[in-house]
Design a protein around this motif. Structure first.
Motif, PDB file in Angstrom:
ATOM      1  N   LEU A   1       0.820  -1.212   0.000  1.00 38.63           N
ATOM      2  CA  LEU A   1       0.000   0.000   0.000  1.00 38.63           C
ATOM      3  C   LEU A   1       0.856   1.265   0.000  1.00 38.63           C
ATOM      4  O   LEU A   1       0.539   2.240  -0.691  1.00 38.63           O
ATOM      5  CB  LEU A   1      -0.949  -0.014   1.193  1.00 38.63           C
ATOM      6  CG  LEU A   1      -2.031  -1.091   1.148  1.00 38.63           C
ATOM      7  CD1 LEU A   1      -2.816  -1.099   2.455  1.00 38.63           C
ATOM      8  CD2 LEU A   1      -2.952  -0.891  -0.034  1.00 38.63           C
ATOM      9  N   LEU A   2       1.936   1.253   0.746  1.00 41.08           N
ATOM     10  CA  LEU A   2       2.831   2.404   0.767  1.00 41.08           C
ATOM     11  C   LEU A   2       3.504   2.598  -0.592  1.00 41.08           C
ATOM     12  O   LEU A   2       3.621   3.729  -1.087  1.00 41.08           O
ATOM     13  CB  LEU A   2       3.889   2.228   1.856  1.00 41.08           C
ATOM     14  CG  LEU A   2       4.815   3.403   2.086  1.00 41.08           C
ATOM     15  CD1 LEU A   2       4.020   4.610   2.588  1.00 41.08           C
ATOM     16  CD2 LEU A   2       5.894   3.029   3.084  1.00 41.08           C
ATOM     17  N   SER A   3       3.906   1.504  -1.221  1.00 36.33           N
ATOM     18  CA  SER A   3       4.542   1.624  -2.530  1.00 36.33           C
ATOM     19  C   SER A   3       3.554   2.114  -3.582  1.00 36.33           C
ATOM     20  O   SER A   3       3.916   2.920  -4.443  1.00 36.33           O
ATOM     21  CB  SER A   3       5.150   0.289  -2.952  1.00 36.33           C
ATOM     22  OG  SER A   3       4.146  -0.680  -3.114  1.00 36.33           O
TER      23      SER A   3
ATOM     24  N   ILE B   1      10.025  13.314  -8.790  1.00 36.30           N
ATOM     25  CA  ILE B   1       9.448  12.191  -9.533  1.00 36.30           C
ATOM     26  C   ILE B   1      10.335  10.956  -9.387  1.00 36.30           C
ATOM     27  O   ILE B   1       9.844   9.843  -9.137  1.00 36.30           O
ATOM     28  CB  ILE B   1       9.252  12.565 -11.018  1.00 36.30           C
ATOM     29  CG1 ILE B   1       8.165  13.624 -11.154  1.00 36.30           C
ATOM     30  CG2 ILE B   1       8.914  11.329 -11.851  1.00 36.30           C
ATOM     31  CD1 ILE B   1       8.069  14.226 -12.541  1.00 36.30           C
ATOM     32  N   LEU B   2      11.627  11.142  -9.522  1.00 35.05           N
ATOM     33  CA  LEU B   2      12.560  10.022  -9.390  1.00 35.05           C
ATOM     34  C   LEU B   2      12.488   9.407  -7.991  1.00 35.05           C
ATOM     35  O   LEU B   2      12.470   8.181  -7.841  1.00 35.05           O
ATOM     36  CB  LEU B   2      13.981  10.482  -9.687  1.00 35.05           C
ATOM     37  CG  LEU B   2      15.074   9.435  -9.551  1.00 35.05           C
ATOM     38  CD1 LEU B   2      14.907   8.389 -10.636  1.00 35.05           C
ATOM     39  CD2 LEU B   2      16.436  10.085  -9.646  1.00 35.05           C
ATOM     40  N   LEU B   3      12.424  10.237  -6.975  1.00 34.46           N
ATOM     41  CA  LEU B   3      12.350   9.724  -5.611  1.00 34.46           C
ATOM     42  C   LEU B   3      11.033   8.995  -5.349  1.00 34.46           C
ATOM     43  O   LEU B   3      11.019   7.962  -4.665  1.00 34.46           O
ATOM     44  CB  LEU B   3      12.532  10.863  -4.611  1.00 34.46           C
ATOM     45  CG  LEU B   3      13.943  11.419  -4.496  1.00 34.46           C
ATOM     46  CD1 LEU B   3      13.956  12.638  -3.601  1.00 34.46           C
ATOM     47  CD2 LEU B   3      14.877  10.350  -3.965  1.00 34.46           C
ATOM     48  N   GLU B   4       9.934   9.519  -5.872  1.00 34.26           N
ATOM     49  CA  GLU B   4       8.650   8.856  -5.635  1.00 34.26           C
ATOM     50  C   GLU B   4       8.560   7.529  -6.378  1.00 34.26           C
ATOM     51  O   GLU B   4       8.173   6.520  -5.791  1.00 34.26           O
ATOM     52  CB  GLU B   4       7.498   9.771  -6.029  1.00 34.26           C
ATOM     53  CG  GLU B   4       7.271  10.880  -5.033  1.00 34.26           C
ATOM     54  CD  GLU B   4       6.094  11.765  -5.378  1.00 34.26           C
ATOM     55  OE1 GLU B   4       5.632  11.742  -6.536  1.00 34.26           O
ATOM     56  OE2 GLU B   4       5.643  12.486  -4.479  1.00 34.26           O
ATOM     57  N   LEU B   5       8.900   7.523  -7.648  1.00 33.24           N
ATOM     58  CA  LEU B   5       8.837   6.269  -8.405  1.00 33.24           C
ATOM     59  C   LEU B   5       9.895   5.286  -7.924  1.00 33.24           C
ATOM     60  O   LEU B   5       9.610   4.102  -7.721  1.00 33.24           O
ATOM     61  CB  LEU B   5       9.006   6.534  -9.901  1.00 33.24           C
ATOM     62  CG  LEU B   5       7.834   7.199 -10.597  1.00 33.24           C
ATOM     63  CD1 LEU B   5       8.178   7.454 -12.061  1.00 33.24           C
ATOM     64  CD2 LEU B   5       6.588   6.365 -10.497  1.00 33.24           C
ATOM     65  N   GLY B   6      11.113   5.774  -7.747  1.00 22.92           N
ATOM     66  CA  GLY B   6      12.194   4.900  -7.289  1.00 22.92           C
ATOM     67  C   GLY B   6      11.945   4.369  -5.887  1.00 22.92           C
ATOM     68  O   GLY B   6      12.204   3.194  -5.607  1.00 22.92           O
ATOM     69  N   GLY B   7      11.443   5.224  -5.009  1.00 21.97           N
ATOM     70  CA  GLY B   7      11.143   4.780  -3.657  1.00 21.97           C
ATOM     71  C   GLY B   7      10.025   3.760  -3.625  1.00 21.97           C
ATOM     72  O   GLY B   7      10.088   2.771  -2.891  1.00 21.97           O
TER      73      GLY B   7
ATOM     74  N   ILE C   1      10.473  -0.183  -2.467  1.00 18.79           N
ATOM     75  CA  ILE C   1       9.670  -0.838  -1.433  1.00 18.79           C
ATOM     76  C   ILE C   1       9.051  -2.121  -1.981  1.00 18.79           C
ATOM     77  O   ILE C   1       9.031  -3.145  -1.300  1.00 18.79           O
ATOM     78  CB  ILE C   1       8.588   0.117  -0.898  1.00 18.79           C
ATOM     79  CG1 ILE C   1       9.241   1.272  -0.142  1.00 18.79           C
ATOM     80  CG2 ILE C   1       7.616  -0.619   0.010  1.00 18.79           C
ATOM     81  CD1 ILE C   1       8.281   2.379   0.226  1.00 18.79           C
ATOM     82  N   VAL C   2       8.556  -2.084  -3.223  1.00 16.47           N
ATOM     83  CA  VAL C   2       7.960  -3.285  -3.825  1.00 16.47           C
ATOM     84  C   VAL C   2       8.983  -4.411  -3.909  1.00 16.47           C
ATOM     85  O   VAL C   2       8.689  -5.567  -3.579  1.00 16.47           O
ATOM     86  CB  VAL C   2       7.401  -2.980  -5.234  1.00 16.47           C
ATOM     87  CG1 VAL C   2       7.102  -4.254  -5.992  1.00 16.47           C
ATOM     88  CG2 VAL C   2       6.165  -2.133  -5.139  1.00 16.47           C
TER      89      VAL C   2
ATOM     90  N   GLN D   1      12.740  -3.102   8.522  1.00 23.77           N
ATOM     91  CA  GLN D   1      11.645  -2.173   8.730  1.00 23.77           C
ATOM     92  C   GLN D   1      10.330  -2.858   9.044  1.00 23.77           C
ATOM     93  O   GLN D   1       9.455  -2.257   9.648  1.00 23.77           O
ATOM     94  CB  GLN D   1      11.462  -1.266   7.505  1.00 23.77           C
ATOM     95  CG  GLN D   1      12.661  -0.398   7.220  1.00 23.77           C
ATOM     96  CD  GLN D   1      12.988   0.528   8.371  1.00 23.77           C
ATOM     97  OE1 GLN D   1      12.091   1.096   8.964  1.00 23.77           O
ATOM     98  NE2 GLN D   1      14.248   0.660   8.680  1.00 23.77           N
ATOM     99  N   HIS D   2      10.153  -4.107   8.673  1.00 28.18           N
ATOM    100  CA  HIS D   2       8.863  -4.746   8.941  1.00 28.18           C
ATOM    101  C   HIS D   2       8.653  -4.989  10.427  1.00 28.18           C
ATOM    102  O   HIS D   2       7.529  -5.124  10.878  1.00 28.18           O
ATOM    103  CB  HIS D   2       8.697  -6.022   8.129  1.00 28.18           C
ATOM    104  CG  HIS D   2       9.412  -7.217   8.678  1.00 28.18           C
ATOM    105  ND1 HIS D   2      10.732  -7.460   8.396  1.00 28.18           N
ATOM    106  CD2 HIS D   2       9.010  -8.216   9.485  1.00 28.18           C
ATOM    107  CE1 HIS D   2      11.099  -8.569   8.996  1.00 28.18           C
ATOM    108  NE2 HIS D   2      10.078  -9.057   9.671  1.00 28.18           N
ATOM    109  N   TYR D   3       9.715  -5.018  11.193  1.00 30.32           N
ATOM    110  CA  TYR D   3       9.544  -5.157  12.642  1.00 30.32           C
ATOM    111  C   TYR D   3       8.943  -3.915  13.265  1.00 30.32           C
ATOM    112  O   TYR D   3       8.326  -3.977  14.311  1.00 30.32           O
ATOM    113  CB  TYR D   3      10.887  -5.479  13.303  1.00 30.32           C
ATOM    114  CG  TYR D   3      11.458  -6.801  12.857  1.00 30.32           C
ATOM    115  CD1 TYR D   3      10.814  -7.991  13.189  1.00 30.32           C
ATOM    116  CD2 TYR D   3      12.614  -6.857  12.095  1.00 30.32           C
ATOM    117  CE1 TYR D   3      11.329  -9.209  12.767  1.00 30.32           C
ATOM    118  CE2 TYR D   3      13.126  -8.065  11.672  1.00 30.32           C
ATOM    119  CZ  TYR D   3      12.476  -9.228  12.014  1.00 30.32           C
ATOM    120  OH  TYR D   3      12.978 -10.430  11.594  1.00 30.32           O
ATOM    121  N   LEU D   4       9.124  -2.776  12.608  1.00 30.19           N
ATOM    122  CA  LEU D   4       8.549  -1.540  13.123  1.00 30.19           C
ATOM    123  C   LEU D   4       7.085  -1.390  12.721  1.00 30.19           C
ATOM    124  O   LEU D   4       6.337  -0.677  13.393  1.00 30.19           O
ATOM    125  CB  LEU D   4       9.350  -0.343  12.601  1.00 30.19           C
ATOM    126  CG  LEU D   4      10.821  -0.296  13.012  1.00 30.19           C
ATOM    127  CD1 LEU D   4      11.519   0.867  12.317  1.00 30.19           C
ATOM    128  CD2 LEU D   4      10.945  -0.193  14.507  1.00 30.19           C
TER     129      LEU D   4
END
Length: 76
Positions: free
Chosen positions: A12-14, A49-55, A59-60, A68-71
């Motif tokens: 969902l975040l990705s 745009i690069l940070l949003e798409l790349g980020g 994550i995917v 990070q999944h422990y948090l």
């Protein structure tokens, strides 16, 4: 073990990041005009745009997400 609780927050975040980046690409002129109206230099738009798409894609594909999944999920 229910892995859906671990996978869904990441997906969902990705999706959030990827959709926002795609929206900036399809509405590039409008986004650039909005940024200019807020006195943000337009050369930041490709970086955003690069940070949003790349980020979102990072994550995917799980880049640096092992710890990070422990948090995000209450693990026993």
């Amino acid at each position: 073990v229910n892995y859906l609780g671990v996978i869904m927050p990441f997906l969902l975040l990705s999706v959030l990041f990827i959709v926002a980046g795609y929206g900036k690409i399809t509405g590039y002129a409008g986004t650039a005009a909005y940024m200019a109206s807020m006195h943000v230099p337009s050369f930041f738009l490709p970086l955003v745009i690069l940070l949003e798409l790349g980020g979102g894609l990072a994550i995917v594909f799980g880049f640096l997400t092992d710890s990070q999944h422990y948090l995000s999920v209450d693990s026993p």
